[in-house]
Scaffold this motif. Structure first.
Motif, PDB file in Angstrom:
ATOM      1  N   ILE A   1      -0.999 -17.226  12.476  1.00 30.13           N
ATOM      2  CA  ILE A   1       0.282 -16.728  12.979  1.00 30.13           C
ATOM      3  C   ILE A   1       1.356 -17.078  11.962  1.00 30.13           C
ATOM      4  O   ILE A   1       1.629 -18.250  11.709  1.00 30.13           O
ATOM      5  CB  ILE A   1       0.620 -17.368  14.347  1.00 30.13           C
ATOM      6  N   ALA A   2       1.974 -16.062  11.391  1.00 24.91           N
ATOM      7  CA  ALA A   2       2.948 -16.255  10.315  1.00 24.91           C
ATOM      8  C   ALA A   2       4.347 -16.389  10.881  1.00 24.91           C
ATOM      9  O   ALA A   2       4.690 -15.725  11.862  1.00 24.91           O
ATOM     10  CB  ALA A   2       2.890 -15.081   9.347  1.00 24.91           C
ATOM     11  N   ASN A   3       5.149 -17.212  10.247  1.00 27.13           N
ATOM     12  CA  ASN A   3       6.541 -17.402  10.660  1.00 27.13           C
ATOM     13  C   ASN A   3       7.426 -16.475   9.840  1.00 27.13           C
ATOM     14  O   ASN A   3       7.591 -16.700   8.636  1.00 27.13           O
ATOM     15  CB  ASN A   3       6.928 -18.872  10.446  1.00 27.13           C
ATOM     16  N   PRO A   4       8.024 -15.457  10.455  1.00 26.61           N
ATOM     17  CA  PRO A   4       8.802 -14.478   9.684  1.00 26.61           C
ATOM     18  C   PRO A   4      10.043 -15.082   9.021  1.00 26.61           C
ATOM     19  O   PRO A   4      10.540 -14.531   8.040  1.00 26.61           O
ATOM     20  CB  PRO A   4       9.209 -13.429  10.727  1.00 26.61           C
ATOM     21  N   THR A   5      10.502 -16.216   9.521  1.00 24.79           N
ATOM     22  CA  THR A   5      11.672 -16.856   8.913  1.00 24.79           C
ATOM     23  C   THR A   5      11.424 -17.153   7.442  1.00 24.79           C
ATOM     24  O   THR A   5      12.312 -17.040   6.605  1.00 24.79           O
ATOM     25  CB  THR A   5      11.994 -18.176   9.640  1.00 24.79           C
TER      26      THR A   5
ATOM     27  N   ARG B   1       6.433 -17.308   1.554  1.00 24.46           N
ATOM     28  CA  ARG B   1       6.726 -16.455   2.694  1.00 24.46           C
ATOM     29  C   ARG B   1       5.669 -16.483   3.779  1.00 24.46           C
ATOM     30  O   ARG B   1       5.905 -15.969   4.860  1.00 24.46           O
ATOM     31  CB  ARG B   1       6.953 -15.028   2.239  1.00 24.46           C
ATOM     32  N   SER B   2       4.483 -17.009   3.510  1.00 20.28           N
ATOM     33  CA  SER B   2       3.540 -17.075   4.629  1.00 20.28           C
ATOM     34  C   SER B   2       2.783 -18.388   4.589  1.00 20.28           C
ATOM     35  O   SER B   2       2.566 -18.962   3.531  1.00 20.28           O
ATOM     36  CB  SER B   2       2.600 -15.877   4.635  1.00 20.28           C
ATOM     37  N   ASN B   3       2.423 -18.884   5.721  1.00 21.13           N
ATOM     38  CA  ASN B   3       1.908 -20.236   5.840  1.00 21.13           C
ATOM     39  C   ASN B   3       0.868 -20.318   6.941  1.00 21.13           C
ATOM     40  O   ASN B   3       1.030 -19.706   7.997  1.00 21.13           O
ATOM     41  CB  ASN B   3       3.067 -21.181   6.181  1.00 21.13           C
ATOM     42  N   ALA B   4      -0.182 -21.039   6.680  1.00 16.90           N
ATOM     43  CA  ALA B   4      -1.210 -21.229   7.706  1.00 16.90           C
ATOM     44  C   ALA B   4      -0.901 -22.529   8.441  1.00 16.90           C
ATOM     45  O   ALA B   4      -0.984 -23.600   7.862  1.00 16.90           O
ATOM     46  CB  ALA B   4      -2.589 -21.285   7.057  1.00 16.90           C
ATOM     47  N   ALA B   5      -0.555 -22.431   9.702  1.00 24.24           N
ATOM     48  CA  ALA B   5      -0.149 -23.596  10.490  1.00 24.24           C
ATOM     49  C   ALA B   5      -1.366 -24.217  11.164  1.00 24.24           C
ATOM     50  O   ALA B   5      -1.568 -24.119  12.378  1.00 24.24           O
ATOM     51  CB  ALA B   5       0.902 -23.180  11.514  1.00 24.24           C
ATOM     52  N   TYR B   6      -2.169 -24.900  10.365  1.00 28.35           N
ATOM     53  CA  TYR B   6      -3.454 -25.432  10.850  1.00 28.35           C
ATOM     54  C   TYR B   6      -3.335 -26.330  12.080  1.00 28.35           C
ATOM     55  O   TYR B   6      -4.174 -26.295  12.966  1.00 28.35           O
ATOM     56  CB  TYR B   6      -4.132 -26.247   9.758  1.00 28.35           C
ATOM     57  N   PHE B   7      -2.285 -27.182  12.083  1.00 22.61           N
ATOM     58  CA  PHE B   7      -2.221 -28.196  13.146  1.00 22.61           C
ATOM     59  C   PHE B   7      -1.545 -27.686  14.409  1.00 22.61           C
ATOM     60  O   PHE B   7      -1.588 -28.327  15.451  1.00 22.61           O
ATOM     61  CB  PHE B   7      -1.453 -29.438  12.653  1.00 22.61           C
ATOM     62  N   ASP B   8      -0.913 -26.537  14.299  1.00 24.20           N
ATOM     63  CA  ASP B   8      -0.185 -25.980  15.445  1.00 24.20           C
ATOM     64  C   ASP B   8      -1.205 -25.248  16.303  1.00 24.20           C
ATOM     65  O   ASP B   8      -1.149 -24.028  16.455  1.00 24.20           O
ATOM     66  CB  ASP B   8       0.896 -25.035  14.908  1.00 24.20           C
TER      67      ASP B   8
END
Lengths: 829, 211
Positions: free
Chosen positions: A800-804, A812-819
């Motif tokens: 799930i990418a954070n558009p901010t 611009r895109s990040n893998a939020a492994y712990f979330d």
């Protein structure tokens, strides 16, 4: 006599006196004594040991220096290397004497691992079936060339995605390496060079919000920087936030220990009690994902206690700048009819609005709401104060699952110590709102006057790859070519599956274990299996190599020439210490072969040393100041420190910030559309008790590092496995959560959510917070070797990418492994 | 037809040849290859049988091996058992078999590799600049043994290579090959090789006793 007519068998036959007379055939050995020497003479004793200095370029911010002792042409010992105590210019640098760790000490075992891929192979069964046919490099390179060409003709040049990643942090190979040069010259797309958004670009994005204008082309789409590790010796308070330095970054841990001996206090924020936590003066097991709230609590304390650096705020931040009450952007003089050129607005001691350029910076109002023309505008600092007001110790404690006393203790440490150095781990970046957390940390540090000072800052890693010392544009896009199209790993996954923004039909992974280490593994594997053609260079059969059409045998760091300058500010030349084993090749050599077949060999016709000279501009008066005056012998005979403006290096030491205002923008105008102009805590996108999903999946799922490997490297080395539960993965779970589920220590449990499943042994431990579970990442889930009973932690994570973050192109895109939320249940039987 | 003085070194070389990698292009100019290309089968097979007889091994084992060579899939099986990609069930390196729980916990380039390198040096041998294999690979050790046995170049080294190295690890290795192999060639070869080495050991002991 049985006539035995067998082709292979015949190959081994001595067939008569004439043949026998020719003597033994030596293929691997040669005789160094003359013919007829008779009985072997006394031992040809081995030459004295040779010693080489190199940098350990694996995916670790330790960036250690190694002395490698070689006997009879084979490395036999790895030790910590010395470092120059001068910079390139000759200026005295510092004494630097870090330790190396068990991973470094295991490198010879890694180079000679029985898991090494020795030759090129072509897949002959279904993807992932483990059926291979050995081929020659000639055939491999020809096939790659032909396939890439055909796919580019059919789907467009960018449909080939070259993906070098952080398996090596060195210059010629890996995260800033030759793969990008290939991508440029063949017009392909390529993965991110830095900010590496397999989970590590959220905090860099946040760093840019506050300290860099990402819309200014001079800033190249976004920057990221940090304090040199040794700078923590200058801190009076050190906060290790969401990292485990004692296990993951041994050289930096030495500095922390030394700083403590000098009297620095240590705070550790981590839901787990790790060896790092154990060394803390204050350990805060905050609820994972509530970090911004905790920071907000400290900010509120500093504001309400007036424990902030007024002079610093006035001089270096947007604190006194007025905010337009309707647009929420920073107010402009033209909007309120002030004369002169357009500028931001502050309020002087007399209560009257002025252009920033005209104001006396020592007496601007920090707090307050002022009538300016027809409107009533607050200062940015006032907006911050108003927003933070709700973060009382009690409210903060409730949000963070700490006590009010703990919040107050942390806050008073910030209030009474200067400088404060914060090391913000990638653990923070593994959250959807990690960008906001970094924004909050920088806001906090701005209040304390801790940015751009020795012993201060918010650092994830330092130096390294984002340095101007390397002419990366020139390295990646040779004269006459255009730089590759950037396509981030998460975006590439979608492009493979959906064909948007354009189709990706082929990929080449180098020093990258995408199919295991990227989040939402089931999605990734599906994407890779849908490709028309997949090439993987690796030195082991990783989960990604398992899916390849062609596997190319890669080298370890001992077998190729390269340069390491990552995390610290030293240049570590990496000589080739032994020849590549079997038929392995460096990525530089592999890419060169393919490039030649593709008709672009002219861009790959130099030696490794030549490229290093070019990229560093050695001998060029126009070389970057960081490396000005560097000679080849300096580079290859030691590990000199770069010519940084200060040593230890401190970003923004001159307090000149490349933002629109030139100041620290803790009020972030460009985030107004995202409701994030100030660092007001936001709950995690998934791992929040406010998420309705929480009732189904009530446990936060972490997948942290272990000291026994570096991501998925070294996972299968015998000695490291021996001290790591026999190489068998496990889930850390608090006894409260285990008992509620009827799980005992050693039971097999199923860890699952809507995205996937894994099975693993349970290890009950008080060292993890209830409501949180952890399964160390980096173990293998491959066709031949499995370190978890079934599956892998990334079967559970998401994309799930954070558009901010899109406001910072490079991050611009990040893998939020712990979330990530899961449920755990005991597997019966 | 039977060569009467089938030399012992040539029996060691047979071992090296049988275990070598089918993928490799044999070195050009080798008379043995030349002969095999010309398909002089009778002298070849006879020579092998003679070698077995000389060493005191049941010639039927040779025949079993020879019978298996034309069964398809030999190269693939070699790859699967000994080469890759990645971990294989029977890595043919002495280091992997000399500690407890081989080969799962074995390490490459262990002390055995250093020890055999020293033996090679004593015999006047060095690894080639780009050997393509590690010093304690089965084929490298048998190649060195071949050299030492020929023209009596290094009887002490030959003795050490067999008694301190090959005779210790190869039986364990061959037991694993017999379990893991699906192709009759490697099953036969794994059964034959320990006897072959044993016989070579006796021969070398006998020579030592007489010298």
């Amino acid at each position: 006599m049985v006539e035995i007519r067998r082709r292979h068998f015949l190959g081994g036959m001595a067939v008569g006196a004439g043949v026998i007379a020719a003597g033994p055939r030596l293929r691997f050995l040669f005789a160094s004594e003359p013919e007829g020497a008779g009985v072997a003479a006394a031992a040809t004793t081995s030459a004295p040991r040779q010693v080489f200095r190199t940098g350990h370029s694996n995916n670790c911010d330790g960036a250690c220096g190694h002395l490698v002792e070689v006997e009879n042409g084979h490395p036999v010992m790895v030790k910590a290397a010395p470092w120059e105590d001068t910079a390139i210019s000759g200026a005295i640098a510092q004494k630097f004497n870090p330790r190396i760790c068990i991973r470094g000490l295991s490198q010879i075992q890694n180079t000679y691992s029985p898991d090494r891929v020795k030759y090129p192979y072509r897949r002959v069964g279904e993807r992932g079936s483990g059926k291979w046919e050995r081929i020659s490099w000639e055939e491999a390179a020809s096939t790659i060339s032909q396939k890439f060409g055909a796919i580019q003709d059919k789907y467009g040049k960018r449909s080939v995605w070259i993906a070098p990643y952080t398996g090596s942090l060195s210059l010629l190979e890996g995260v800033v390496g030759v793969g990008f040069r290939l991508a440029s010259v063949i017009g392909a797309s390529a993965g991110d060079f830095e900010g590496d958004n397999q989970g590590d670009s959220a905090t860099p994005a946040g760093w840019n919000y506050v300290l860099v204008d990402p819309t200014n082309p001079d800033n190249g789409g976004g920057l990221f920087d940090g304090h040199e590790g040794t700078d923590f010796l200058n801190s009076n308070l050190i906060v290790l936030w969401a990292n485990n330095v004692a296990e993951t970054s041994i050289p930096d841990w030495r500095t922390i220990v030394d700083a403590k001996k000098k009297g620095a206090k240590l705070v550790v924020v981590d839901p787990r009690f790790t060896p790092t936590s154990a060394a803390a003066d204050l350990w805060l097991p905050a609820r994972p994902g509530s970090d911004t709230a905790l920071i907000d609590g400290v900010i509120n304390y500093l504001i309400t206690h007036k424990a902030y650096d007024e002079a610093y705020l006035r001089a270096y931040t947007v604190a006194p700048y007025l905010v337009h009450p309707q647009t929420k952007k920073l107010l402009r003089t033209t909007e309120i009819g002030l004369p002169g050129k357009d500028d931001y607005v502050v309020v002087g001691a007399d209560g009257k609005p002025q252009a920033v350029g005209a104001a006396d910076p020592k007496s601007t109002q920090l707090l307050g709401t002022f009538n300016v023309g027809a409107m009533s505008a607050s200062t940015a600092f006032q907006v911050l104060a108003d927003t933070m007001a709700k973060y009382t110790p009690e409210h903060t404690a409730a949000l963070t699952d700490l006590t009010a006393e703990q919040v107050n203790t942390l806050a008073s440490l910030f209030a009474s110590n200067h400088p404060v150095g914060i090391r913000a781990g990638f653990g923070l970046s593994h959250w959807y709102h990690g960008d906001l957390t970094m924004q909050a940390l920088l806001t906090l540090q701005a209040l304390g006057g801790n940015i751009g000072v020795h012993g201060g800052g918010v650092t994830t890693f330092a130096g390294g790859l984002t340095t101007t010392a390397f002419d990366l544009p020139g390295w990646w896009a040779p004269e006459g070519t255009t730089s590759f199209t950037v396509l981030e790993p998460m975006e590439a996954c979608d492009a493979m599956l959906d064909g948007k923004p354009y189709p990706v039909r082929a990929a080449w992974f180098m020093v990258d274990n995408y199919a295991q280490q990227m989040s939402d593994r089931n999605k990734v594997v599906k994407a890779l299996k849908s490709l028309d053609f997949l090439v993987v260079s690796d030195y082991v059969m990783s989960a990604t190599a398992d899916l390849a059409d062609i596997v190319l045998p890669a080298c370890t760091y001992l077998e190729k020439t390269d340069l390491l300058s990552s995390n610290n500010f030293y240049l570590q030349y990496m000589p080739k210490i032994i020849d590549p084993l079997w038929e392995s090749k460096s990525d530089l050599d592999a890419v060169t072969l393919v490039a030649q077949k593709m008709g672009v060999g002219q861009y790959f016709d130099k030696t490794a040393d030549d490229y290093l000279k070019e990229i560093l501009h050695i001998g060029d008066p126009e070389a970057d100041s960081n490396v000005a005056g560097l000679t080849w012998s300096q580079l290859t005979e030691g590990a000199p420190h770069r010519n940084t403006p200060t040593i230890p290096y401190v970003p923004f030491f001159d307090k000149s910030f490349p933002t629109k205002t030139g100041k620290i923008e803790f009020y972030v105008e460009m985030l107004v559309p995202f409701d994030q102009a100030v660092c007001d805590h936001k709950e995690p996108i998934e791992a929040s008790p406010t998420n309705p999903l929480f009732s189904k999946y009530p446990l936060v799922f972490l997948s942290t590092h272990t000291r026994f490997r570096t991501h998925s490297q070294y996972s299968n080395l015998p000695w490291l496995k021996e001290i790591n539960n026999g190489g068998q993965g496990f889930l850390e779970i608090n006894p409260k959560d285990a008992n509620a589920r009827g799980v005992s220590d050693g039971d097999v449990v199923r860890v699952y959510n809507d995205r996937g499943v894994m099975k693993v042994y349970a290890r009950l431990t008080e060292s993890i917070k209830p409501g949180v579970v952890n399964c160390y990442q980096g173990g293998w889930d491959t066709v031949k070797i499995k370190h978890y009973i079934e599956g892998h932690p990334n079967n559970l994570t998401h994309q799930i990418a954070n558009p901010t973050q899109a406001v910072v192109p490079n991050f611009r895109s990040n893998a939020a492994y712990f979330d990530c939320l899961v449920q755990v249940e005991r597997v019966k039987g | 037809m039977l060569p009467e003085t089938f030399p012992i070194w040539a029996t060691a070389q047979l071992l090296a040849e049988w275990w070598s990698d089918p993928f490799d292009e044999p070195a050009a100019g080798s008379p043995l290859v030349q002969a095999s290309r010309e398909q002089r089968s009778d002298p070849a097979s006879a020579a092998a049988v003679a070698a077995a007889v000389r060493l005191g091994i049941d010639p039927e084992k040779i025949i079993a091996l020879a019978m298996a060579t034309d069964t398809p899939g030999l190269a693939d099986e070699h790859e699967r058992l000994f080469v890759g990609p990645g971990r294989v069930p029977c890595p043919p390196y002495e280091s992997m078999w000399m500690d407890d729980a081989p080969p799962e916990r074995g390490i490459m380039m262990g002390s055995a590799a250093g020890a055999v390198l020293n033996l090679y040096h004593r015999a006047g041998l060095t690894m080639r600049p780009h050997p393509g294999e590690l010093p304690d690979h089965l084929v490298v050790e048998t190649e060195a043994l071949t050299w030492c046995l020929e023209r009596n170049r290094g009887p002490a080294v030959a003795h050490a290579l067999i008694t301190e190295h090959l005779a210790r690890w190869v039986p364990r290795f061959c037991a694993a090959v017999q379990t893991a192999a699906r192709h009759p060639y490697y099953q036969a070869l794994a059964e034959l090789t320990p006897c072959w080495i044993d016989a070579l050991a006796h021969h070398v002991d006998a020579r030592a006793a007489h010298s």
